[in-house]
Design an enzyme around this catalytic site. Structure first.
Site, mmCIF file in Angstrom:
data_model
loop_
_atom_site.group_PDB
_atom_site.id
_atom_site.type_symbol
_atom_site.label_atom_id
_atom_site.label_comp_id
_atom_site.label_asym_id
_atom_site.label_seq_id
_atom_site.Cartn_x
_atom_site.Cartn_y
_atom_site.Cartn_z
ATOM 1 N N CYS A 1 -12.556 7.039 9.466
ATOM 2 C CA CYS A 1 -11.177 7.533 9.562
ATOM 3 C C CYS A 1 -11.094 8.870 8.838
ATOM 4 O O CYS A 1 -11.509 9.000 7.685
ATOM 5 C CB CYS A 1 -10.204 6.532 8.952
ATOM 6 S SG CYS A 1 -10.302 4.903 9.745
ATOM 7 N N CYS B 1 -3.847 4.003 -1.571
ATOM 8 C CA CYS B 1 -4.486 3.785 -0.262
ATOM 9 C C CYS B 1 -5.333 4.980 0.120
ATOM 10 O O CYS B 1 -4.880 6.116 0.074
ATOM 11 C CB CYS B 1 -3.445 3.642 0.843
ATOM 12 S SG CYS B 1 -2.326 2.297 0.638
ATOM 13 N N CYS C 1 -5.440 -5.611 -4.890
ATOM 14 C CA CYS C 1 -6.031 -5.033 -3.684
ATOM 15 C C CYS C 1 -7.544 -5.047 -3.887
ATOM 16 O O CYS C 1 -8.058 -4.390 -4.780
ATOM 17 C CB CYS C 1 -5.499 -3.608 -3.529
ATOM 18 S SG CYS C 1 -6.245 -2.720 -2.164
ATOM 19 N N CYS D 1 -17.587 2.132 3.391
ATOM 20 C CA CYS D 1 -16.971 1.716 4.653
ATOM 21 C C CYS D 1 -17.663 2.435 5.809
ATOM 22 O O CYS D 1 -17.953 3.617 5.712
ATOM 23 C CB CYS D 1 -15.479 2.065 4.659
ATOM 24 S SG CYS D 1 -14.613 1.493 6.145
ATOM 25 N N CYS E 1 -9.254 9.343 5.316
ATOM 26 C CA CYS E 1 -9.540 8.383 4.242
ATOM 27 C C CYS E 1 -10.760 8.807 3.432
ATOM 28 O O CYS E 1 -11.811 9.124 3.983
ATOM 29 C CB CYS E 1 -9.772 6.999 4.828
ATOM 30 S SG CYS E 1 -10.142 5.752 3.585
ATOM 31 N N GLU F 1 -14.542 -1.407 -5.850
ATOM 32 C CA GLU F 1 -13.291 -1.042 -6.511
ATOM 33 C C GLU F 1 -12.192 -2.039 -6.209
ATOM 34 O O GLU F 1 -12.046 -2.511 -5.087
ATOM 35 C CB GLU F 1 -12.854 0.356 -6.068
ATOM 36 C CG GLU F 1 -13.649 1.424 -6.779
ATOM 37 C CD GLU F 1 -13.310 2.822 -6.289
ATOM 38 O OE1 GLU F 1 -13.650 3.117 -5.123
ATOM 39 O OE2 GLU F 1 -12.718 3.578 -7.049
HETATM 40 N N1 SAH Z 1 -10.371 -0.785 6.900
HETATM 41 C C1 SAH Z 1 -9.127 -1.516 6.824
HETATM 42 C C2 SAH Z 1 -8.761 -1.853 5.393
HETATM 43 C C3 SAH Z 1 -8.355 -0.666 4.537
HETATM 44 S S1 SAH Z 1 -6.659 -0.739 4.270
HETATM 45 C C4 SAH Z 1 -8.035 -0.754 7.533
HETATM 46 O O1 SAH Z 1 -8.269 0.379 7.917
HETATM 47 O O2 SAH Z 1 -6.975 -1.317 7.776
HETATM 48 C C5 SAH Z 1 -6.295 0.855 3.750
HETATM 49 C C6 SAH Z 1 -5.052 1.413 4.412
HETATM 50 O O3 SAH Z 1 -4.814 2.716 3.856
HETATM 51 C C7 SAH Z 1 -5.219 1.594 5.909
HETATM 52 O O4 SAH Z 1 -4.023 1.295 6.564
HETATM 53 C C8 SAH Z 1 -5.517 3.085 6.014
HETATM 54 O O5 SAH Z 1 -5.124 3.589 7.266
HETATM 55 C C9 SAH Z 1 -4.698 3.653 4.898
HETATM 56 N N2 SAH Z 1 -5.203 4.938 4.388
HETATM 57 C C10 SAH Z 1 -6.461 5.408 4.443
HETATM 58 N N3 SAH Z 1 -6.535 6.613 3.855
HETATM 59 C C11 SAH Z 1 -5.295 6.912 3.413
HETATM 60 C C12 SAH Z 1 -4.748 8.006 2.697
HETATM 61 N N4 SAH Z 1 -5.500 9.026 2.301
HETATM 62 N N5 SAH Z 1 -3.438 7.977 2.408
HETATM 63 C C13 SAH Z 1 -2.670 6.916 2.770
HETATM 64 N N6 SAH Z 1 -3.158 5.858 3.420
HETATM 65 C C14 SAH Z 1 -4.449 5.837 3.742
#
Ligand code: SAH
Length: 353
Positions: free
Chosen positions: A117, A345, A106, A113, A120, A93
């Site tokens: 987390c 995100c 992006c 992944c 996410c 994506e």
């Molecule tokens: N794996 C890397 C790259 C992904 S960046 C990382 O974690 O940094 C994606 C960003 O979105 C990260 O900062 C993550 O913490 C954030 N994120 C993940 N799920 C989210 C959500 N449901 N709402 C807002 N931000 C989120």
């Protein structure tokens, strides 16, 4: 198709070697590189500056494109989400985010992944596989061509963020190679200071990244001011805890050039990590490690079933930001983009519709 060489992921010098192995003069490599990355052609037949016989030879052994756009969603705010498939059928994506005077793309570094987390949605896919350098570069070419037309010059510069699906630092080599290809002045010419790589905290790779000569900007996803909470939200913290992460961040900070800063991302989860005490703890943490050239990006949680978190209300988000600022920490609230099409995100999970 999978056995064919994917030339979109070749650096200029690798292309030069390749054309020589098929008995062609070196300058053909330059033509191909320009065709792929400056003219953004994903079909060798359109490279009409190459002799027809050579194009046929190329098509026999190589390919310019391996990704297929399966669907494309456009948000009311202009954000576009592309759901693509690799040749072996894994989802990729990519999100196009327009703002008034710049575009941001992006891109994903992995299909799925491996990090778990808790907030996410991409985590629910698990790791499907690493993307190749060619698959990373191709995402950007596909998006630019969709938005502006094949090869059409873009009206303003393109910023890239490695913030799509995947953990970029767990696919380090391919990521860095893709960024090198994209920075080439003969091609896309997206230079490192227009690129930001986000990591959940793969500590050894932060040190490695710090040593790179031409490196993009760095963002580190933090999302909790204590190990206890971060262990729960981001299990990677059990491997490298906040102390180890901040030590690496400090080493990285020392290598910044004049005027450069780096970012901590902090996903705000209502009732979980958004209290006044937690804002203070976050500011104190930065003080403890003497991190000065840093800003905090606050990301109100983008909800999506089956995630059980919710964003704090607007006042709470503002309050969190104000507390950080009152302690001398720069903080910004990231405005969500493309929430309605699952493009924001943490919402990338190959959703259809
Ligand atoms: N794996 C890397 C790259 C992904 S960046 C990382 O974690 O940094 C994606 C960003 O979105 C990260 O900062 C993550 O913490 C954030 N994120 C993940 N799920 C989210 C959500 N449901 N709402 C807002 N931000 C989120």
């Amino acid at each position: 198709m999978s056995e064919k060489l994917h030339l979109t992921g070749f650096q200029a010098n690798e292309l030069a070697d390749f054309v020589q192995t098929i008995g062609e003069p070196k300058y053909r490599a330059k033509q191909i590189f320009k065709g792929l990355h400056a003219r953004r052609l994903l079909d060798f037949n359109e490279m009409t500056d190459l002799p027809k016989a050579f194009r046929e030879k190329l098509i026999d052994t190589a390919t310019a494109t391996t990704l297929k756009v399966e669907s494309r969603y456009v948000s009311i705010d202009g954000t576009r989400r592309f759901l693509m498939k690799t040749h072996d059928n894994f989802p990729v994506e990519t999100v196009f985010i327009p703002t008034e005077n710049r575009d941001t793309i992006c891109f994903s570094s992995q299909s799925g992944c491996p990090l778990k987390c808790d907030f996410c949605l991409t985590a629910k896919l698990g790791l499907l596989r690493n993307l190749t350098a060619g698959e990373i570069v191709e995402q950007i070419i596909i998006v630019l061509n969709d938005v502006y037309g094949t090869g059409v010059e873009t009206p303003h510069g393109t910023n890239l963020v490695a913030m799509g699906a995947g953990e970029p630092f767990l696919n380090f080599e391919n990521l860095i190679k893709a960024l090198e290809i994209m920075s080439d002045a003969e091609g896309l010419f997206i230079v490192p200071n227009r690129v930001t790589v986000s990591t959940a905290g793969i500590v050894p790779k932060i040190y490695e990244f710090a040593r790179l000569e031409k490196r993009p900007n760095l963002a580190i996803s933090l999302s909790a001011p204590s190990d206890e909470l971060r262990d729960e939200l981001m299990p990677i913290n059990k491997r490298w805890n906040i102390g180890e992460l901040f030590q690496a961040a400090k080493e990285y900070e020392k290598t910044l050039r004049r005027g450069e800063r780096f970012t901590f991302e902090y996903v705000l989860l209502g009732g979980v990590n958004d209290s006044a005490e937690q804002a203070c703890a976050l500011a104190n943490l930065l003080g403890e490690y003497d991190l000065q050239r840093v800003k905090i990006n606050l990301i109100p949680h983008n909800s999506a079933e089956p995630l059980e978190y919710r964003p704090p209300d607007t006042e709470q988000v503002e309050r969190f930001k104000k507390i950080l600022e009152s302690k001398g920490v720069s903080a910004y609230i990231r405005r969500p983009r493309g929430r309605d099409i699952y493009a924001a995100c943490g919402q990338l999970a190959a959703m259809k519709g």
